[in-house]
Design an enzyme around this catalytic site. Structure first.
Site, mmCIF file in Angstrom:
data_model
loop_
_atom_site.group_PDB
_atom_site.id
_atom_site.type_symbol
_atom_site.label_atom_id
_atom_site.label_comp_id
_atom_site.label_asym_id
_atom_site.label_seq_id
_atom_site.Cartn_x
_atom_site.Cartn_y
_atom_site.Cartn_z
ATOM 1 N N SER A 57 5.941 4.033 -4.057
ATOM 2 C CA SER A 57 6.704 3.806 -5.299
ATOM 3 C C SER A 57 6.985 5.116 -6.017
ATOM 4 O O SER A 57 6.307 6.127 -5.787
ATOM 5 C CB SER A 57 5.913 2.888 -6.237
ATOM 6 O OG SER A 57 5.517 1.720 -5.572
HETATM 7 N N1 SAH Z 1 0.980 0.860 -3.409
HETATM 8 C C1 SAH Z 1 1.713 1.542 -2.360
HETATM 9 C C2 SAH Z 1 3.159 1.108 -2.267
HETATM 10 C C3 SAH Z 1 3.243 -0.163 -1.567
HETATM 11 S S1 SAH Z 1 4.811 -0.681 -0.934
HETATM 12 C C4 SAH Z 1 1.601 3.049 -2.490
HETATM 13 O O1 SAH Z 1 0.979 3.549 -3.435
HETATM 14 O O2 SAH Z 1 2.118 3.745 -1.595
HETATM 15 C C5 SAH Z 1 4.375 -2.375 -0.687
HETATM 16 C C6 SAH Z 1 3.410 -2.632 0.424
HETATM 17 O O3 SAH Z 1 3.099 -4.029 0.385
HETATM 18 C C7 SAH Z 1 3.976 -2.368 1.816
HETATM 19 O O4 SAH Z 1 3.147 -1.462 2.492
HETATM 20 C C8 SAH Z 1 3.973 -3.746 2.473
HETATM 21 O O5 SAH Z 1 3.688 -3.711 3.859
HETATM 22 C C9 SAH Z 1 2.879 -4.451 1.710
HETATM 23 N N2 SAH Z 1 2.916 -5.934 1.748
HETATM 24 C C10 SAH Z 1 3.990 -6.765 1.707
HETATM 25 N N3 SAH Z 1 3.581 -8.052 1.752
HETATM 26 C C11 SAH Z 1 2.224 -8.025 1.821
HETATM 27 C C12 SAH Z 1 1.221 -9.030 1.870
HETATM 28 N N4 SAH Z 1 1.508 -10.338 1.864
HETATM 29 N N5 SAH Z 1 -0.074 -8.643 1.944
HETATM 30 C C13 SAH Z 1 -0.418 -7.324 1.946
HETATM 31 N N6 SAH Z 1 0.492 -6.336 1.887
HETATM 32 C C14 SAH Z 1 1.796 -6.671 1.811
#
Ligand code: SAH
Length: 209
Positions: A57
């Site tokens: 993000s």
């Molecule tokens: N917090 C992260 C950004 C995350 S982007 C950072 O600091 O870099 C969102 C993430 O959520 C992605 O990696 C995606 O694979 C994950 N995601 C999507 N659906 C999910 C689910 N049901 N359970 C766990 N992770 C999930």
């Protein structure tokens, strides 16, 4: 090219970060959480691709979510969506050595990526779990704080169930390309109170895959 200090000065000026969040961000360099070829963009306030169609993000959003979550020392925090591990590392700094972060990620490759990045940054109080975060992680519930870093269509009931009374959940909820960042407080007695913050765009939370 801006530096990490320039970025943090911008986040403080814009009100995305408060002093505690800014201190945590000073200790955790975003350069350790992105693919090397994106280094020229690392201190700009934009999301960046981290592989598998996912993104780290924008720092402004990481700062704002951390601020809204109001994390205190010693808390146990659940994160859904580990991605690069950057947000998890900031939370780990905010809860301190007595606190604990449990972070859930559905893509196995990113579980390892987040783990390596956080280990390199020196954080030992983070537990990485591969699985569907929309179901939460009942084994360690209830949580004082829960943060979801992927866009949900609606608030998953498992997460409000696993939130402690007096706890806080920060989650983007809405359509694929437009969500509201919601701050949900669970009051004593279990009643939920929801406050919308700003409009945001996150990658989708994939539920029940
Ligand atoms: N917090 C992260 C950004 C995350 S982007 C950072 O600091 O870099 C969102 C993430 O959520 C992605 O990696 C995606 O694979 C994950 N995601 C999507 N659906 C999910 C689910 N049901 N359970 C766990 N992770 C999930």
């Amino acid at each position: 090219m801006p530096s990490n200090s320039d970025l943090i000065a911008h986040l403080l000026e814009s009100g995305y970060a408060d002093a505690r969040v800014a201190d945590a961000m000073r200790k955790i360099d975003r350069i350790n959480f992105i693919p090397a070829e994106l280094a020229p963009h690392v201190y700009h306030d934009t999301p960046l691709p981290i592989g598998h169609g996912q993104t780290i993000s924008a720092p402004g959003i990481v700062a704002l979510m951390s601020k809204l979550l109001d994390v205190r020392e010693g808390m146990t925090v659940l994160e859904v969506g580990s991605g690069s591990g950057y947000q998890a590392a900031i939370l780990a700094e905010l809860v301190g050595k007595r606190g604990r972060i449990i972070t859930l990620e559905r893509i196995e490759w990113l579980v390892s990526f987040a783990k390596e990045n956080c280990n390199r940054a020196g954080y030992k109080n983070i537990e990485f779990i591969h699985g569907d975060g929309s179901k939460g992680h009942s084994a360690k519930a209830p949580y004082a704080r829960i943060i979801v870093t992927a866009a949900a269509r609606s608030v998953p009931k498992a997460l409000t169930d696993q939130l402690a009374e007096g706890g806080k959940l920060v989650i983007p909820v809405g359509q694929p390309y437009r969500q509201d960042l919601l701050v949900i407080d669970k009051l004593a007695g279990g009643e939920l109170r929801t406050e919308p913050s700003i409009p945001v765009i996150f990658v989708p939370l994939i539920e029940g895959y």
